[in-house]
Scaffold this motif. Sequence first.
Motif, short mmCIF file in Angstrom:
data_model
loop_
_atom_site.label_atom_id
_atom_site.label_comp_id
_atom_site.label_asym_id
_atom_site.label_seq_id
_atom_site.Cartn_x
_atom_site.Cartn_y
_atom_site.Cartn_z
N ASP A 1 0.86 -1.19 0.00
CA ASP A 1 0.00 0.00 0.00
C ASP A 1 0.89 1.24 0.00
O ASP A 1 1.42 1.66 1.04
CB ASP A 1 -0.91 0.00 1.23
CG ASP A 1 -1.84 1.21 1.25
OD1 ASP A 1 -1.74 2.06 0.34
OD2 ASP A 1 -2.65 1.30 2.18
N PRO A 2 1.10 1.86 -1.16
CA PRO A 2 2.03 3.00 -1.23
C PRO A 2 1.55 4.22 -0.45
O PRO A 2 2.34 5.14 -0.19
CB PRO A 2 2.09 3.30 -2.74
CG PRO A 2 0.81 2.74 -3.30
CD PRO A 2 0.51 1.53 -2.46
N GLU B 1 -4.93 -1.82 -7.43
CA GLU B 1 -4.53 -1.11 -8.66
C GLU B 1 -3.01 -1.00 -8.74
O GLU B 1 -2.41 -1.10 -9.82
CB GLU B 1 -5.17 0.27 -8.71
CG GLU B 1 -6.69 0.24 -8.86
CD GLU B 1 -7.13 -0.57 -10.06
OE1 GLU B 1 -6.51 -0.40 -11.14
OE2 GLU B 1 -8.09 -1.36 -9.94
N PHE B 2 -2.39 -0.78 -7.57
CA PHE B 2 -0.92 -0.74 -7.53
C PHE B 2 -0.35 -2.09 -8.00
O PHE B 2 0.64 -2.13 -8.74
CB PHE B 2 -0.47 -0.42 -6.10
CG PHE B 2 1.03 -0.47 -5.89
CD1 PHE B 2 1.84 0.57 -6.34
CD2 PHE B 2 1.62 -1.56 -5.26
CE1 PHE B 2 3.22 0.52 -6.15
CE2 PHE B 2 2.99 -1.61 -5.06
CZ PHE B 2 3.79 -0.57 -5.51
N CYS B 3 -0.97 -3.18 -7.57
CA CYS B 3 -0.50 -4.51 -7.99
C CYS B 3 -0.67 -4.71 -9.49
O CYS B 3 0.19 -5.29 -10.15
CB CYS B 3 -1.26 -5.59 -7.22
SG CYS B 3 -0.85 -5.70 -5.48
N LYS B 4 -1.78 -4.23 -10.02
CA LYS B 4 -1.99 -4.36 -11.47
C LYS B 4 -0.95 -3.54 -12.23
O LYS B 4 -0.41 -4.01 -13.24
CB LYS B 4 -3.40 -3.89 -11.83
CG LYS B 4 -4.51 -4.80 -11.33
CD LYS B 4 -5.89 -4.22 -11.68
CE LYS B 4 -7.01 -5.08 -11.12
NZ LYS B 4 -8.35 -4.50 -11.41
N ASP B 5 -0.69 -2.34 -11.75
CA ASP B 5 0.29 -1.48 -12.42
C ASP B 5 1.69 -2.11 -12.42
O ASP B 5 2.45 -1.95 -13.38
CB ASP B 5 0.36 -0.11 -11.75
CG ASP B 5 -0.93 0.70 -11.95
OD1 ASP B 5 -1.69 0.36 -12.88
OD2 ASP B 5 -1.17 1.63 -11.16
N TRP C 1 0.79 -10.12 -9.79
CA TRP C 1 -0.47 -10.85 -9.89
C TRP C 1 -0.70 -11.76 -8.68
O TRP C 1 -1.85 -12.00 -8.30
CB TRP C 1 -0.50 -11.67 -11.17
CG TRP C 1 -0.27 -10.82 -12.39
CD1 TRP C 1 0.77 -10.89 -13.25
CD2 TRP C 1 -1.11 -9.75 -12.85
NE1 TRP C 1 0.66 -9.93 -14.22
CE2 TRP C 1 -0.49 -9.22 -14.00
CE3 TRP C 1 -2.29 -9.17 -12.39
CZ2 TRP C 1 -1.02 -8.15 -14.71
CZ3 TRP C 1 -2.83 -8.11 -13.10
CH2 TRP C 1 -2.21 -7.62 -14.25
N TYR C 2 0.33 -12.26 -8.09
CA TYR C 2 0.16 -13.10 -6.90
C TYR C 2 -0.46 -12.30 -5.76
O TYR C 2 -1.43 -12.73 -5.12
CB TYR C 2 1.51 -13.68 -6.46
CG TYR C 2 1.44 -14.43 -5.15
CD1 TYR C 2 0.78 -15.65 -5.06
CD2 TYR C 2 2.03 -13.90 -4.00
CE1 TYR C 2 0.70 -16.34 -3.85
CE2 TYR C 2 1.95 -14.58 -2.79
CZ TYR C 2 1.29 -15.80 -2.72
OH TYR C 2 1.22 -16.47 -1.52
N SER C 3 0.09 -11.10 -5.51
CA SER C 3 -0.45 -10.26 -4.44
C SER C 3 -1.88 -9.84 -4.75
O SER C 3 -2.74 -9.77 -3.86
CB SER C 3 0.43 -9.02 -4.24
OG SER C 3 1.74 -9.41 -3.84
N LEU C 4 -2.16 -9.57 -6.03
CA LEU C 4 -3.51 -9.20 -6.42
C LEU C 4 -4.48 -10.36 -6.14
O LEU C 4 -5.56 -10.15 -5.59
CB LEU C 4 -3.54 -8.84 -7.91
CG LEU C 4 -4.92 -8.52 -8.49
CD1 LEU C 4 -5.52 -7.30 -7.82
CD2 LEU C 4 -4.82 -8.33 -10.01
N ARG D 1 12.12 -13.50 -8.25
CA ARG D 1 12.93 -12.74 -9.19
C ARG D 1 12.12 -11.59 -9.78
O ARG D 1 12.62 -10.49 -9.96
CB ARG D 1 13.43 -13.63 -10.33
CG ARG D 1 14.67 -14.43 -9.99
CD ARG D 1 15.13 -15.21 -11.19
NE ARG D 1 14.61 -16.58 -11.18
CZ ARG D 1 14.55 -17.35 -12.25
NH1 ARG D 1 14.94 -16.91 -13.42
NH2 ARG D 1 14.07 -18.57 -12.14
N VAL D 2 10.88 -11.84 -10.08
CA VAL D 2 10.02 -10.80 -10.64
C VAL D 2 9.88 -9.66 -9.65
O VAL D 2 10.05 -8.49 -9.97
CB VAL D 2 8.62 -11.37 -10.98
CG1 VAL D 2 7.65 -10.25 -11.35
CG2 VAL D 2 8.73 -12.36 -12.12
N ASN D 3 9.59 -10.00 -8.40
CA ASN D 3 9.44 -8.97 -7.37
C ASN D 3 10.74 -8.21 -7.15
O ASN D 3 10.75 -7.02 -6.88
CB ASN D 3 8.99 -9.59 -6.05
CG ASN D 3 7.51 -9.92 -6.09
OD1 ASN D 3 6.83 -9.60 -7.05
ND2 ASN D 3 7.02 -10.56 -5.04
#
Length: 624
Positions: A419-420, A437-441, A445-448, A619-621
């Motif tokens: 949560d920014p 929305e932050f996760c989508k941006d 996808w896992y967190s979403l 790695r993605v994160n």
Amino acid sequence: MAPPPRVCVTGGGGFIASWLVKLLLSRGYAVRATLRDPGNPKNAHLKELDKAPENLRLFKGDVLEYDTLTPAVEGCEGVFHLATPVPEDKMVDPESEVLDPAVKGTLNVLKVCSAAKVQKLVVVSSNAAVDFNPTWPQDTLKDESCWSDKEFCKENGDWYSVAKIMAEQAALEYADKNGLNVVTLCPPLVFGPLLQPVVNTSSKFLIYVIKGGPDVMNNKLWHIVDVRDVADALLLLYEKKESSGRYICSPNHIRTKDLVALLKKLYPQYNCVNNILDVDQKASLTCQKLMDLGWEPRTLEETLADSVECYEKAGALQDVPGHPCRLPHLFRLARDPKNAILTQLDGASGNLRLFKADVLDCGTLAAAFAGCEGVFHPATPKELMDPTVKGTKNVLEACSATNVQKLIVVSSVAASCFDPNWPEGKLKDESCWTDKEFCKDTQNWYSLAKTEAEEMALEYGKKNGLHVVTFCPGLVVGPLLQHVAVNTSSKVLLYIIKGGPDTLSNKFWPLVDVRDLADAMLLAYEKSESSGRYICSLDQMDIKDLVSLMKSMFPNYNYTDKMVDVDYKVYTTSDKLKNLGWQPRKLEETLADSVEYFEKAGLLQDADGKPCRLPYFYRVNAEE
């Protein structure tokens, strides 16, 4: 001179049936054998049997086609029904592959026998119709009064056993209602020399044990009989007027490891299977009823010796380049090796039932939930949205449908830490939700998925009166119980210890011991006052500090040195859970137990030519 007595054998070209035809011919019987294709070369061996030219007739017949059986059975005093497929590969359509041939096929044979006024019908069933009964006392031998639990077999996807149970029950019930003399025989794994040119499923089982291969076996108790002894038993049941009901035909029983030890002693030149997992043992079978009738089976050593001699002559034990030997799927089906550890847990034999289920199939969940007061839902992979969101929805609906009182859902700290807009320096508690929305941006996808699934679970609970509690654990580490598959979070810790080509972000990672997570879930389930969500994370440190701590504890490893500092810290609090009574371990104990397990399992050894890699999810994160 009186004509020889006439009998019919269905499925005459099979492994057992071929030996039965040979035996019947040697005893002076006139034999009629049904085959789906008498001209098929795989049935040519029947015509070469002693006395076959004068006393063996082959008929084209299919047990699913009533009219094709009549010509073969008419005029016969007795019938032996052996025509049932034993699947080698994974079944796509159980009904057409095993259920119809076994059940409908047996009913057709029964009706044809009644119409032809056959005096006696001997049906070959299987110990699969006897042995799978979870409620049978473990200290009591299974005899003919024991039947496999049909629903238990269905739940485990064991359709071969279901087919055998249904067919044998149908045969005995038909006999009672229609006055037909029916006797059934239940053989186990059938070994011995082959007469037919095609290697059958049970022989492939023994060949796999001898040669070894990639499939893991359970160290379960196997029941074994010689094919020639099965033929003797069938003829004995037919000729003995006093035979009645069902007969178990299992003279030898041996565990997988003991079978391997015996084969290595007899044939040290072969590799034999070596990936064998210990499992709980169940009650053995007794064939005393059959032996009281006069049956005298061979020793297991003789059976193995004659089997191996046959396989060697046929070239069945030679390696085929590029084609590893595989265990027939029927024997892999009963229990996925990665789940075998569950059956070894204390109290499992009496209090644990395994169900075949998929979170994307609500019906399979309801079958497992029926009669349960509570459900724990930790089943979510890290790769897909559907199993997380739709799967959780199915679990919720199945709980409502089966009147479950309380549901514990395992979410993730990933649903509470991205949560920014959260005030900097303020501990993130259960009121903090990840910004979708932050996760989508950021394509997280896992967190979403975790956020959507947890929100849906809590909302569903409020609207439908289901008591739902959710858990948001951090990175879960600790010793593994499962032997076959290393989970993703453990691979992260392995990578940190061993190092590799991938770069890690020097983030603050909330950590929790897997045993403490289990404690927390049970605590929340048993505490009536538990409600809402709980963050489950004790120690928080960045990767550099974690590496420093581990180097002080285990200086003999390389450790990752590719880390990039990022301006992102995750400070979470688990005070709500601690106030409920949660008492987690210290991080040092978790790391020590993890490394001890990794070392014993050989997971910290370098694989030649294969560098250790950080799981792609992390790695993605790390690159965000």
